[in-house]
Every structure is written in C-alpha cells, then in structure tokens.
Design an enzyme around this catalytic site. Structure first.
Site, PDB file in Angstrom:
ATOM      1  N   ASN A 177       0.882  -1.172   0.000  1.00 33.64           N
ATOM      2  CA  ASN A 177       0.000   0.000   0.000  1.00 33.64           C
ATOM      3  C   ASN A 177       0.917   1.219   0.000  1.00 33.64           C
ATOM      4  O   ASN A 177       1.468   1.593   1.037  1.00 33.64           O
ATOM      5  CB  ASN A 177      -0.914  -0.009   1.224  1.00 33.64           C
ATOM      6  CG  ASN A 177      -1.926   1.130   1.201  1.00 33.64           C
ATOM      7  OD1 ASN A 177      -1.858   2.035   0.379  1.00 33.64           O
ATOM      8  ND2 ASN A 177      -2.875   1.092   2.123  1.00 33.64           N
ATOM      9  N   ARG A 228      -2.302  -2.186  -3.703  1.00 33.97           N
ATOM     10  CA  ARG A 228      -3.561  -1.459  -3.558  1.00 33.97           C
ATOM     11  C   ARG A 228      -3.524  -0.255  -4.492  1.00 33.97           C
ATOM     12  O   ARG A 228      -2.587   0.550  -4.464  1.00 33.97           O
ATOM     13  CB  ARG A 228      -3.748  -0.975  -2.121  1.00 33.97           C
ATOM     14  CG  ARG A 228      -5.004  -0.128  -1.938  1.00 33.97           C
ATOM     15  CD  ARG A 228      -5.094   0.450  -0.548  1.00 33.97           C
ATOM     16  NE  ARG A 228      -6.315   1.261  -0.405  1.00 33.97           N
ATOM     17  CZ  ARG A 228      -6.327   2.519   0.025  1.00 33.97           C
ATOM     18  NH1 ARG A 228      -5.198   3.129   0.343  1.00 33.97           N
ATOM     19  NH2 ARG A 228      -7.460   3.171   0.138  1.00 33.97           N
ATOM     20  N   GLY A 246     -14.232   4.231   9.998  1.00 34.80           N
ATOM     21  CA  GLY A 246     -12.953   4.671  10.537  1.00 34.80           C
ATOM     22  C   GLY A 246     -12.900   6.178  10.409  1.00 34.80           C
ATOM     23  O   GLY A 246     -13.908   6.853  10.574  1.00 34.80           O
ATOM     24  N   GLY A 306     -12.353   7.498   7.572  1.00 35.61           N
ATOM     25  CA  GLY A 306     -13.234   7.488   6.413  1.00 35.61           C
ATOM     26  C   GLY A 306     -14.377   6.530   6.695  1.00 35.61           C
ATOM     27  O   GLY A 306     -14.179   5.517   7.367  1.00 35.61           O
ATOM     28  N   ARG A 343     -14.146  14.652   6.866  1.00 36.64           N
ATOM     29  CA  ARG A 343     -14.956  14.944   5.678  1.00 36.64           C
ATOM     30  C   ARG A 343     -16.405  15.154   6.089  1.00 36.64           C
ATOM     31  O   ARG A 343     -16.913  14.464   6.979  1.00 36.64           O
ATOM     32  CB  ARG A 343     -14.881  13.792   4.671  1.00 36.64           C
ATOM     33  CG  ARG A 343     -13.498  13.525   4.114  1.00 36.64           C
ATOM     34  CD  ARG A 343     -13.577  12.493   2.989  1.00 36.64           C
ATOM     35  NE  ARG A 343     -12.257  12.027   2.583  1.00 36.64           N
ATOM     36  CZ  ARG A 343     -11.821  10.776   2.728  1.00 36.64           C
ATOM     37  NH1 ARG A 343     -12.605   9.855   3.264  1.00 36.64           N
ATOM     38  NH2 ARG A 343     -10.610  10.454   2.325  1.00 36.64           N
ATOM     39  N   LEU A 357     -12.622   9.718  17.946  1.00 35.31           N
ATOM     40  CA  LEU A 357     -13.923   9.408  18.553  1.00 35.31           C
ATOM     41  C   LEU A 357     -13.797   9.076  20.038  1.00 35.31           C
ATOM     42  O   LEU A 357     -14.687   9.415  20.835  1.00 35.31           O
ATOM     43  CB  LEU A 357     -14.595   8.250  17.817  1.00 35.31           C
ATOM     44  CG  LEU A 357     -16.036   7.987  18.261  1.00 35.31           C
ATOM     45  CD1 LEU A 357     -16.965   9.079  17.770  1.00 35.31           C
ATOM     46  CD2 LEU A 357     -16.522   6.624  17.780  1.00 35.31           C
ATOM     47  N   ARG A 358     -12.708   8.441  20.425  1.00 33.28           N
ATOM     48  CA  ARG A 358     -12.533   8.113  21.854  1.00 33.28           C
ATOM     49  C   ARG A 358     -12.513   9.389  22.693  1.00 33.28           C
ATOM     50  O   ARG A 358     -13.147   9.452  23.759  1.00 33.28           O
ATOM     51  CB  ARG A 358     -11.243   7.322  22.044  1.00 33.28           C
ATOM     52  CG  ARG A 358     -11.291   5.905  21.463  1.00 33.28           C
ATOM     53  CD  ARG A 358      -9.927   5.276  21.404  1.00 33.28           C
ATOM     54  NE  ARG A 358      -9.038   6.010  20.514  1.00 33.28           N
ATOM     55  CZ  ARG A 358      -7.805   5.638  20.212  1.00 33.28           C
ATOM     56  NH1 ARG A 358      -7.304   4.535  20.749  1.00 33.28           N
ATOM     57  NH2 ARG A 358      -7.052   6.367  19.399  1.00 33.28           N
ATOM     58  N   ILE A 360     -13.427   2.394  14.107  1.00 30.22           N
ATOM     59  CA  ILE A 360     -14.569   2.723  14.967  1.00 30.22           C
ATOM     60  C   ILE A 360     -15.579   1.589  14.945  1.00 30.22           C
ATOM     61  O   ILE A 360     -16.110   1.193  15.987  1.00 30.22           O
ATOM     62  CB  ILE A 360     -15.217   4.041  14.510  1.00 30.22           C
ATOM     63  CG1 ILE A 360     -14.255   5.211  14.709  1.00 30.22           C
ATOM     64  CG2 ILE A 360     -16.525   4.288  15.253  1.00 30.22           C
ATOM     65  CD1 ILE A 360     -14.732   6.521  14.118  1.00 30.22           C
ATOM     66  N   HIS A 391     -14.591  -1.140  17.331  1.00 28.63           N
ATOM     67  CA  HIS A 391     -14.210  -0.865  18.718  1.00 28.63           C
ATOM     68  C   HIS A 391     -15.124   0.102  19.460  1.00 28.63           C
ATOM     69  O   HIS A 391     -14.772   0.559  20.541  1.00 28.63           O
ATOM     70  CB  HIS A 391     -12.776  -0.318  18.760  1.00 28.63           C
ATOM     71  CG  HIS A 391     -11.754  -1.238  18.187  1.00 28.63           C
ATOM     72  ND1 HIS A 391     -11.085  -0.976  17.003  1.00 28.63           N
ATOM     73  CD2 HIS A 391     -11.308  -2.438  18.606  1.00 28.63           C
ATOM     74  CE1 HIS A 391     -10.258  -1.975  16.740  1.00 28.63           C
ATOM     75  NE2 HIS A 391     -10.378  -2.873  17.688  1.00 28.63           N
TER      76      HIS A 391
END
Length: 368
Positions: free
Chosen positions: A7, A64, A183, A185, A214, A256-257, A304, A307
């Site tokens: 990648n 990728r 995630g 994204g 975004r 987010l956490r 996300i 988890h």
C-alpha cells in the site's frame, strides 16, 4: 514462497508478506518519510532479508490502487498498458493514484521477474446498476468526463462480506448484507448475493456519511454560497470539506474516543457530533434495508466499527420493528455476534483485513 502486499502512499510504504499457500502472515511493516519509492523498497528489501526472504524470488506482489474507474472490475496483472490506464485515471484520484503507480514502478524495478497485480478499491462496486451509480446530470458529463458514483473501501466491504458468510455458515450467493466501514473514512455498502448494488461514497470519497474530517453529503449550493459570500477559492472549499469538516468541525477533534470522553463530561459539541454521526449511519441503514428488501446481517468494521459499542447501540436503537435487536451485554463485551435471540437480522462485528484480501486475490490469480 511468498506474496507481498503493498500500500504505497505519497511518502510511505505499508507492506505485508504472506505464505502463498496458507496465507499465514510472515511479516508486516510501515516505512515512512521516504524521499522516493525506490528508496523505500530498498529499505523493505533489507527488512525482509531478516526473515530470509529475497524480494526478487517471491511469487507475486499485490498493490492497492485506489481508483480503477469503470475499466477495472477485478484485480489485474500489471503491464505497461495497465500502468498507462491507471495513469489516465489520475484526475479521478489525484492524491492517491500517483503514489500507487510509483509503488508499482519501484516494485517492477527492484524485482523485474516477479509478477505484479493491481487491486482496485473501486472494483467491488462495479456491479452497481446504472440507476445506482449515475447522477441526475447531463449524459455528456458521464460519457465525456466520467462523472458517476464509483465507491471506495471495496476491498474491505468484500472481505467482511466473505467473513460473514463463513460465520453464518451460508453461501454468500444466498445472503443480503449491509456493511459499514467506519474509521476516519466512513462508507456503507448494500451487498445482494455477494455483489455490491449500492454504496455511500460517490465519485470521490467525500460523498455519503459524516466522517472524521470529511463532511459527507451536503447541499451542493453551499459551495457556491461560500465562494460568493466568504470569498473562498475552490481550493479553500475543497480543503474545508475534506480536511476541516466532519467530527473535527463539530467536536474539535476527529478522535472518537476523545469525543466520547468529552460527551461524558457534558461537552455539548461532543454530544452533538456523536448524535449527528450515528444519525446518518442509522438513516443509511434504513435506506439500504429498503433497497435490499430483506437483510440477513449488518456488519460493523473499521477502527470505529470494530471498537465502539456506543456507535453500534446508537445506530441500532429503536429498530426492533425492523428485526434489529441489539444485545447490550454482548455488545459491551466486544463479542462478534451482538444481536439477541429475538433479532431476525444478525448484527456482526468483524475486523477488516484489506491486506489479506489483496493476498487472497493474488493467490487466486496465481492459481488460475
């Protein structure tokens, strides 16, 4: 023998190497702050030698590639003609395809006798029907400028759909699935009998759901309004929508956490950010349930998605009348199956592994 998965980013190379027969992971790593990809591959060559692996003698290299346009419906073996075709697609993915091409060229230079294969993020979504991928715009914009929905995260959506088939012990050709890759994204996919029939991201990854930085789908007239009223350039608007919106814009961070902790402390902006984020996911879930006309499982994946029990709960809350019944105890315990016995729709949390899926594609191509 081995399969190497690459990648390539603009200044980094993420790699994983698998046993060709068993697909057991042998090694993985991330090489950062490289000046060029040839330099990065030399560093990687040295690291692989620690595992007695000679990059010039492996079975294959899988790359990728973010954007395959309409041309690529499946992985393809790399040759000069394919590189020219990927290069022609750079206007559709100017930030990603150039780095992907540089990675391919560096691989071919360092190991010229090893076959290379390109795996496209967009390929899985090429089964969408025209009424799902076309925009209600003039035909010429599609025919001459390729303006349409392509979708992304295809390798991830495909991988977790296969894993769901194994978990449910049903052939994928018999299943209707909704997959959420959540995630930084975020995208959703409606999968009917193993085929993507709709996805939330569009011509670019900006369309669709609220994300880390975004904005997702908004009124397009906002762009003209900002340019006229605020004097913003198109470049400034592009940066705003892609890098300064989403969770970051509402909560002040895209972690987010941290947002969840701030919400617990009474931060109103953090609470609003999470409410907005979950609301859009739940709305997308309802839309795809209607599109599929019957759903066997909803799958959460990504950083996300794998988890965050809170997001699972907020997305599924109040949907019992649609056959979605979350088991809060299983969800809090981070189990794979988080639905209760009354649920007619399976709720699954499945870790994604895009590198392994690329290796699976390459293994299949080598066998063929």
């Amino acid at each position: 023998m081995s399969i190497l998965v690459i990648n390539a980013g603009s200044s980094s190379i993420k790699y994983s190497i698998y046993n060709t027969k068993t697909l057991q992971l042998i090694d993985h790593g991330l090489i950062e702050e490289i000046r060029d990809h040839h330099e990065g591959f030399e560093v990687m060559r040295t690291q692989l030698q620690l595992h007695n692996i000679d990059i010039t003698k492996i079975d294959a290299i899988g790359h990728r590639v973010v954007h395959g346009g309409e041309r690529f419906h499946e992985p393809a073996r790399v040759d000069d003609a394919l590189i020219r075709e990927i290069t022609a697609l750079i206007p559709l993915a100017p930030l990603h395809n150039p780095a992907n091409i540089e990675g391919i060229q560096a691989a071919r230079a360092i190991a010229p006798s090893v076959p290379n294969f390109a795996v496209f993020d967009t390929a899985f979504h090429q089964t969408m029907p025209p009424y799902a991928y076309r925009y209600p715009l003039a035909h010429d914009l599609y025919e001459s400028f390729h303006v349409r929905r392509y979708g992304f995260h295809g390798t991830s959506h495909h991988y977790v759909s296969i894993q769901a088939s194994d978990l449910l012990q049903k052939p994928i050709e018999s299943l209707n699935l909704i997959t959420f890759h959540i995630g930084n994204g975020v995208s959703a996919c409606a999968i009917q009998k193993g085929r993507s029939i709709d996805t939330s991201m569009g011509m670019t990854p900006l369309e669709g759901l609220m994300m880390g930085t975004r904005c997702g789908s908004i009124d397009p007239s906002i762009i003209g309004y900002l340019m006229h009223e605020k004097g913003m350039s198109i470049e400034e608007v592009d940066t705003l929508l892609n890098k300064k919106s989403g969770l970051l814009a509402i909560a002040g961070t895209n972690d987010l956490r941290s947002i969840i902790e701030a919400r617990k402390s009474g931060d109103a902006n953090a609470a609003l950010a999470i409410d907005m984020f979950a609301y859009r996911l739940r709305k997308q879930l309802g839309a795809y349930m209607s599109v599929l006309r019957g759903v066997d499982a909803v799958i959460f994946t990504g950083g996300i998605g794998e988890h965050s029990p809170l997001i699972h709960e907020m997305v599924c809350e109040g949907l019992e009348h649609m056959g979605i019944c979350l088991d809060r105890a299983k969800n809090s315990a981070f189990e794979t199956r988080i639905h209760d016995e009354a649920s007619t729709v399976a709720l699954l949390v499945i870790p994604t592994d895009e590198e392994r899926q690329i290796a699976l594609y390459v293994q299949s191509l080598l066998s063929a």
